[in-house]
Design a protein around this motif. Structure first.
Motif, PDB file in Angstrom:
ATOM      1  N   GLY A   1       2.093 -18.074  12.154  1.00 20.42           N
ATOM      2  CA  GLY A   1       0.698 -17.971  11.756  1.00 20.42           C
ATOM      3  C   GLY A   1       0.463 -17.127  10.519  1.00 20.42           C
ATOM      4  O   GLY A   1      -0.444 -17.411   9.727  1.00 20.42           O
ATOM      5  N   HIS A   2       1.276 -16.082  10.325  1.00 16.02           N
ATOM      6  CA  HIS A   2       1.045 -15.172   9.201  1.00 16.02           C
ATOM      7  C   HIS A   2       1.159 -15.885   7.849  1.00 16.02           C
ATOM      8  O   HIS A   2       0.232 -15.819   7.028  1.00 16.02           O
ATOM      9  CB  HIS A   2       2.022 -13.996   9.296  1.00 16.02           C
ATOM     10  CG  HIS A   2       1.777 -12.927   8.279  1.00 16.02           C
ATOM     11  ND1 HIS A   2       2.769 -12.088   7.842  1.00 16.02           N
ATOM     12  CD2 HIS A   2       0.658 -12.572   7.591  1.00 16.02           C
ATOM     13  CE1 HIS A   2       2.281 -11.261   6.950  1.00 16.02           C
ATOM     14  NE2 HIS A   2       0.991 -11.524   6.770  1.00 16.02           N
ATOM     15  N   PRO A   3       2.266 -16.601   7.565  1.00 17.71           N
ATOM     16  CA  PRO A   3       2.323 -17.304   6.264  1.00 17.71           C
ATOM     17  C   PRO A   3       1.319 -18.442   6.164  1.00 17.71           C
ATOM     18  O   PRO A   3       0.883 -18.769   5.051  1.00 17.71           O
ATOM     19  CB  PRO A   3       3.773 -17.803   6.199  1.00 17.71           C
ATOM     20  CG  PRO A   3       4.271 -17.794   7.599  1.00 17.71           C
ATOM     21  CD  PRO A   3       3.562 -16.683   8.279  1.00 17.71           C
ATOM     22  N   GLN A   4       0.940 -19.060   7.278  1.00 16.14           N
ATOM     23  CA  GLN A   4      -0.100 -20.089   7.222  1.00 16.14           C
ATOM     24  C   GLN A   4      -1.412 -19.502   6.720  1.00 16.14           C
ATOM     25  O   GLN A   4      -2.053 -20.043   5.817  1.00 16.14           O
ATOM     26  CB  GLN A   4      -0.327 -20.701   8.609  1.00 16.14           C
ATOM     27  CG  GLN A   4       0.662 -21.741   9.043  1.00 16.14           C
ATOM     28  CD  GLN A   4       0.130 -22.568  10.200  1.00 16.14           C
ATOM     29  OE1 GLN A   4      -0.759 -23.397  10.037  1.00 16.14           O
ATOM     30  NE2 GLN A   4       0.674 -22.338  11.390  1.00 16.14           N
ATOM     31  N   ARG A   5      -1.817 -18.371   7.317  1.00 17.75           N
ATOM     32  CA  ARG A   5      -3.081 -17.758   6.902  1.00 17.75           C
ATOM     33  C   ARG A   5      -2.977 -17.250   5.466  1.00 17.75           C
ATOM     34  O   ARG A   5      -3.931 -17.369   4.681  1.00 17.75           O
ATOM     35  CB  ARG A   5      -3.437 -16.633   7.871  1.00 17.75           C
ATOM     36  CG  ARG A   5      -4.741 -15.879   7.574  1.00 17.75           C
ATOM     37  CD  ARG A   5      -5.965 -16.765   7.427  1.00 17.75           C
ATOM     38  NE  ARG A   5      -6.244 -17.631   8.543  1.00 17.75           N
ATOM     39  CZ  ARG A   5      -7.376 -17.627   9.235  1.00 17.75           C
ATOM     40  NH1 ARG A   5      -8.343 -16.763   8.925  1.00 17.75           N
ATOM     41  NH2 ARG A   5      -7.581 -18.500  10.203  1.00 17.75           N
ATOM     42  N   ALA A   6      -1.817 -16.700   5.101  1.00 13.21           N
ATOM     43  CA  ALA A   6      -1.633 -16.221   3.729  1.00 13.21           C
ATOM     44  C   ALA A   6      -1.726 -17.370   2.734  1.00 13.21           C
ATOM     45  O   ALA A   6      -2.321 -17.225   1.652  1.00 13.21           O
ATOM     46  CB  ALA A   6      -0.280 -15.507   3.602  1.00 13.21           C
TER      47      ALA A   6
ATOM     48  N   SER B   1       1.761 -11.304  -2.224  1.00 17.29           N
ATOM     49  CA  SER B   1       1.778 -10.049  -1.469  1.00 17.29           C
ATOM     50  C   SER B   1       0.376  -9.679  -1.008  1.00 17.29           C
ATOM     51  O   SER B   1       0.176  -9.213   0.121  1.00 17.29           O
ATOM     52  CB  SER B   1       2.358  -8.920  -2.333  1.00 17.29           C
ATOM     53  OG  SER B   1       3.697  -9.184  -2.667  1.00 17.29           O
ATOM     54  N   ARG B   2      -0.604  -9.910  -1.882  1.00 18.49           N
ATOM     55  CA  ARG B   2      -1.991  -9.611  -1.519  1.00 18.49           C
ATOM     56  C   ARG B   2      -2.456 -10.525  -0.385  1.00 18.49           C
ATOM     57  O   ARG B   2      -3.114 -10.078   0.564  1.00 18.49           O
ATOM     58  CB  ARG B   2      -2.894  -9.777  -2.741  1.00 18.49           C
ATOM     59  CG  ARG B   2      -4.345  -9.321  -2.530  1.00 18.49           C
ATOM     60  CD  ARG B   2      -5.187  -9.584  -3.770  1.00 18.49           C
ATOM     61  NE  ARG B   2      -4.553  -9.071  -4.965  1.00 18.49           N
ATOM     62  CZ  ARG B   2      -4.106  -9.825  -5.970  1.00 18.49           C
ATOM     63  NH1 ARG B   2      -4.229 -11.143  -5.909  1.00 18.49           N
ATOM     64  NH2 ARG B   2      -3.541  -9.280  -7.029  1.00 18.49           N
ATOM     65  N   ALA B   3      -2.091 -11.799  -0.461  1.00 12.08           N
ATOM     66  CA  ALA B   3      -2.482 -12.741   0.593  1.00 12.08           C
ATOM     67  C   ALA B   3      -1.835 -12.366   1.924  1.00 12.08           C
ATOM     68  O   ALA B   3      -2.486 -12.423   2.982  1.00 12.08           O
ATOM     69  CB  ALA B   3      -2.102 -14.158   0.193  1.00 12.08           C
ATOM     70  N   LEU B   4      -0.553 -11.981   1.887  1.00 13.41           N
ATOM     71  CA  LEU B   4       0.126 -11.561   3.114  1.00 13.41           C
ATOM     72  C   LEU B   4      -0.527 -10.310   3.696  1.00 13.41           C
ATOM     73  O   LEU B   4      -0.685 -10.177   4.923  1.00 13.41           O
ATOM     74  CB  LEU B   4       1.603 -11.300   2.837  1.00 13.41           C
ATOM     75  CG  LEU B   4       2.485 -12.525   2.579  1.00 13.41           C
ATOM     76  CD1 LEU B   4       3.860 -12.097   2.084  1.00 13.41           C
ATOM     77  CD2 LEU B   4       2.632 -13.369   3.846  1.00 13.41           C
ATOM     78  N   ARG B   5      -0.902  -9.387   2.825  1.00 15.13           N
ATOM     79  CA  ARG B   5      -1.542  -8.150   3.301  1.00 15.13           C
ATOM     80  C   ARG B   5      -2.916  -8.447   3.885  1.00 15.13           C
ATOM     81  O   ARG B   5      -3.257  -7.955   4.980  1.00 15.13           O
ATOM     82  CB  ARG B   5      -1.663  -7.163   2.140  1.00 15.13           C
ATOM     83  CG  ARG B   5      -2.219  -5.799   2.544  1.00 15.13           C
ATOM     84  CD  ARG B   5      -2.287  -4.861   1.359  1.00 15.13           C
ATOM     85  NE  ARG B   5      -3.214  -5.319   0.337  1.00 15.13           N
ATOM     86  CZ  ARG B   5      -2.849  -5.725  -0.874  1.00 15.13           C
ATOM     87  NH1 ARG B   5      -1.573  -5.747  -1.212  1.00 15.13           N
ATOM     88  NH2 ARG B   5      -3.746  -6.134  -1.749  1.00 15.13           N
ATOM     89  N   ASP B   6      -3.700  -9.262   3.189  1.00 15.41           N
ATOM     90  CA  ASP B   6      -5.043  -9.580   3.681  1.00 15.41           C
ATOM     91  C   ASP B   6      -4.984 -10.347   4.998  1.00 15.41           C
ATOM     92  O   ASP B   6      -5.881 -10.228   5.835  1.00 15.41           O
ATOM     93  CB  ASP B   6      -5.807 -10.407   2.641  1.00 15.41           C
ATOM     94  CG  ASP B   6      -6.145  -9.602   1.402  1.00 15.41           C
ATOM     95  OD1 ASP B   6      -6.031  -8.356   1.449  1.00 15.41           O
ATOM     96  OD2 ASP B   6      -6.506 -10.218   0.381  1.00 15.41           O
ATOM     97  N   ALA B   7      -3.914 -11.144   5.177  1.00 15.78           N
ATOM     98  CA  ALA B   7      -3.779 -11.919   6.415  1.00 15.78           C
ATOM     99  C   ALA B   7      -3.534 -11.031   7.624  1.00 15.78           C
ATOM    100  O   ALA B   7      -3.645 -11.493   8.765  1.00 15.78           O
ATOM    101  CB  ALA B   7      -2.647 -12.931   6.279  1.00 15.78           C
ATOM    102  N   MET B   8      -3.215  -9.759   7.383  1.00 14.85           N
ATOM    103  CA  MET B   8      -3.002  -8.828   8.488  1.00 14.85           C
ATOM    104  C   MET B   8      -4.234  -7.966   8.758  1.00 14.85           C
ATOM    105  O   MET B   8      -4.175  -7.017   9.557  1.00 14.85           O
ATOM    106  CB  MET B   8      -1.799  -7.923   8.189  1.00 14.85           C
ATOM    107  CG  MET B   8      -0.489  -8.677   8.075  1.00 14.85           C
ATOM    108  SD  MET B   8      -0.102  -9.635   9.558  1.00 14.85           S
ATOM    109  CE  MET B   8       0.270  -8.325  10.722  1.00 14.85           C
ATOM    110  N   ASP B   9      -5.335  -8.277   8.113  1.00 13.12           N
ATOM    111  CA  ASP B   9      -6.593  -7.558   8.346  1.00 13.12           C
ATOM    112  C   ASP B   9      -7.588  -8.489   9.032  1.00 13.12           C
ATOM    113  O   ASP B   9      -7.473  -9.716   8.970  1.00 13.12           O
ATOM    114  CB  ASP B   9      -7.191  -7.061   7.014  1.00 13.12           C
ATOM    115  CG  ASP B   9      -6.334  -5.988   6.359  1.00 13.12           C
ATOM    116  OD1 ASP B   9      -5.619  -5.287   7.093  1.00 13.12           O
ATOM    117  OD2 ASP B   9      -6.357  -5.884   5.118  1.00 13.12           O
TER     118      ASP B   9
END
Length: 538
Positions: A385-390, A167-175
């Motif tokens: 792209g979102h789950p890749q970056r996460a 969850s933290r990785a997904l959130r950080d990937a949106m910043d």
């Protein structure tokens, strides 16, 4: 154990009915040339027929509908009157307008009758037959998690998933600075950060040295297999496959029209054929063979690498469950050995994190990766792209490797309990593999895994029949597989005890006339006996 304040329903049937006033949007336009009341009537009729509006609840009042759509009440009333005249709705005294459920039932009966009369589309004229239509398939018990003893393969215990870290990785990937890479249309590119951490943090653990141009991100290993099949296989291609072996890979290859050549497997992995000259490709699961979990020996690795290279054949290495080994040292990937440029390596994040993530990667020479990237572009464009970056952030944070370590410890405990329980309760010898997340069991020749799976399910035990993994399922019905990643540790021992009772019960019926259950994979084989023995020998 903490619970969510707003738990999600277990299945769609548990979803609450829509509340009154919650409706799909309706669009009417004064510039369309169609009277507004008729546009509204058509929109409401469509919502009734597709089930958007709930029959048990009244339609909005004319005042409410007029206010919501910016129309006059006369326009809304005119639309309602047309629906009333057509029988779509009915008026109930002091309650308002309701959908006429009898009309809906009549429409469904009429549609069914029309289908029976052959007025529906004949889809068989439009759907091309599949090359693999006659091959057996792996079937899963869909509600496996509701059974007390789910020895299913390919699933995980969701409690072990690193939810907070993900969850933290997904959130950080949106910043910033990650947001751009999470949301962009990359056409055919992969996330450069994920490629970088794969090269530096993941592949070296398997002994593989690669550069970003050698890697393609896939929607799991299955997509990697499909891309390779569509790119390199056809009716003039011969592919060597393990027997028993991974069923879905066989289907993927067969759909191209390729010829599959089954190659035997023993306790040391694939038995190298005398000649690789007639093969174009060889598909292997050398770390933990699917489904038996045996490891391909070092001497055979060297022999297969050299022989395929000399024959001009390629190797597809599916590094199945390589992270989990409980006895002995891990073996290096084929791709890590010298002179392995003809090896195409498939890895996955989903085998140990969660199968629902659907993310993996493929490592090969840059020329092939370029072509596969182009193939993927015209199928799905690129992995989101979102789950890749996460995923890149999860790996870089160290949580990825901590999860592997923790999961390995948990699975080793389950493996130990399972192997001990099998030795105690199963009435024949079981050879446990040194790793993996399942145990392959070969019973006596008169054990029928089709019947065993059915009887075990009645006792709440989910097992996986093993005949489907063979080129000739009818002659190999005395094998089954027990997965132990998804089942709770405390359920393993009682589950195996119950399984032992089921096996003993089947053995006790050997003196009776055998029923020979119908084999849904191949009804023509129903009643066949393993290894071709006559029925009276059972």
């Amino acid at each position: 154990m903490a619970t969510s304040r707003n738990p999600r329903p277990a299945n769609p049937a548990d979803l609450p009915e829509p509340r009154e006033g919650v409706r799909a949007p309706i669009a009417v336009s004064s510039g369309s040339g169609e009277p507004l009341y008729r546009q509204l009537r058509q929109a409401l009729e469509h919502q009734i027929l597709v089930g958007t509006l709930v029959p048990e609840q009244p339609l909005p009042s004319s005042r409410e509908m007029a206010r919501e759509l910016g129309l006059s009440r006369n326009t809304v009333n005119a639309a309602y009157q047309e629906l009333l005249a057509s029988g779509m709705i009915e008026s109930r005294s002091r309650r308002g307008y309701f959908i006429n459920t009898q009309m809906l039932r009549n429409r469904e009966l009429g549609r069914a009758a029309a289908t029976a009369e052959g007025s529906a589309v004949d889809w068989s004229r439009h759907i091309r037959p599949r090359e693999d239509a006659g091959m057996p398939e792996i079937t899963k018990v869909r509600n496996w998690s509701s059974h007390p003893y789910p020895f299913v393969a390919g699933q995980v215990d969701e409690r072990d998933f690193p939810r907070l870290a993900w969850s933290r990785a997904l959130r950080d990937a949106m910043d910033a600075p990650h947001l751009f890479y999470s949301l962009r249309d990359s056409v055919d590119e992969d996330d450069p950060y994920l490629l970088e951490v794969l090269c530096k943090r993941v592949l070296p653990a398997r002994g593989i040295q690669a550069r970003p141009e050698n890697i393609l991100i896939t929607a799991g290993s299955q997509q990697g297999l499909d891309l390779l099949a569509q790119t390199m296989m056809g009716r003039d291609t011969v592919v060597g496959v393990e027997n028993p072996g991974y069923v879905d890979a066989r289907h993927t290859f067969a759909r191209t029209g390729a010829t599959l050549r089954p190659l035997e497997v023993d306790e040391h992995g694939l038995v190298p054929p005398a000649d690789f000259g007639d093969l174009d490709l060889l598909y292997l699961t050398p770390s933990h063979h699917s489904p038996t979990n045996v490891t391909l020996s070092g001497s055979r690795r060297q022999q297969i690498l050299a022989s395929t290279r000399d024959a001009g054949a390629l190797i597809i290495e599916d590094d199945y469950d390589s992270e989990f080994r409980y006895r002995g040292k891990p073996t290096p990937a084929l791709k890590a050995l010298p002179n392995s440029g003809h090896v195409i390596y498939l890895g996955s994040f989903t085998k140990f994190l969660a199968p629902g993530l659907r993310m993996g990667y493929l490592v090969a020479e840059a020329e092939l990766i370029t072509e596969l990237r182009n193939q993927r572009r015209y199928k799905i464009r690129h992995i989101p792209g979102h789950p890749q970056r996460a995923m890149a952030l999860l790996i870089e944070s160290g949580q990825y490797h901590r999860t592997i370590s923790r999961r390995r410890t948990q699975l080793q405990r389950k493996w130990q309990v399972l192997t001990e329980a099998l030795e105690e309760f199963v009435p024949f010898k079981v050879v446990a593999p040194p790793g993996g997340v399942s145990v392959w069991i070969t019973g006596p020749a008169d054990l029928d895994c089709v019947e065993l799976a059915a009887e075990a399910l009645k006792a709440g035990i989910v097992i996986e029949r093993g005949d489907v993994f063979y080129d000739d399922p009818g002659a190999n019905r005395n094998h089954f597989r027990l997965g132990f990643a998804a089942i709770k540790l405390e359920a393993i021992r009682p589950g195996i005890r119950e399984l032992g009772r089921v096996i003993a019960g089947l053995a006790g019926r050997q003196g009776e006339a055998p029923s020979h259950p119908v084999d849904p994979l191949n009804p023509a084989r129903s009643g066949s006996v393993p290894n071709g023995a006559p029925a009276e020998q059972l």
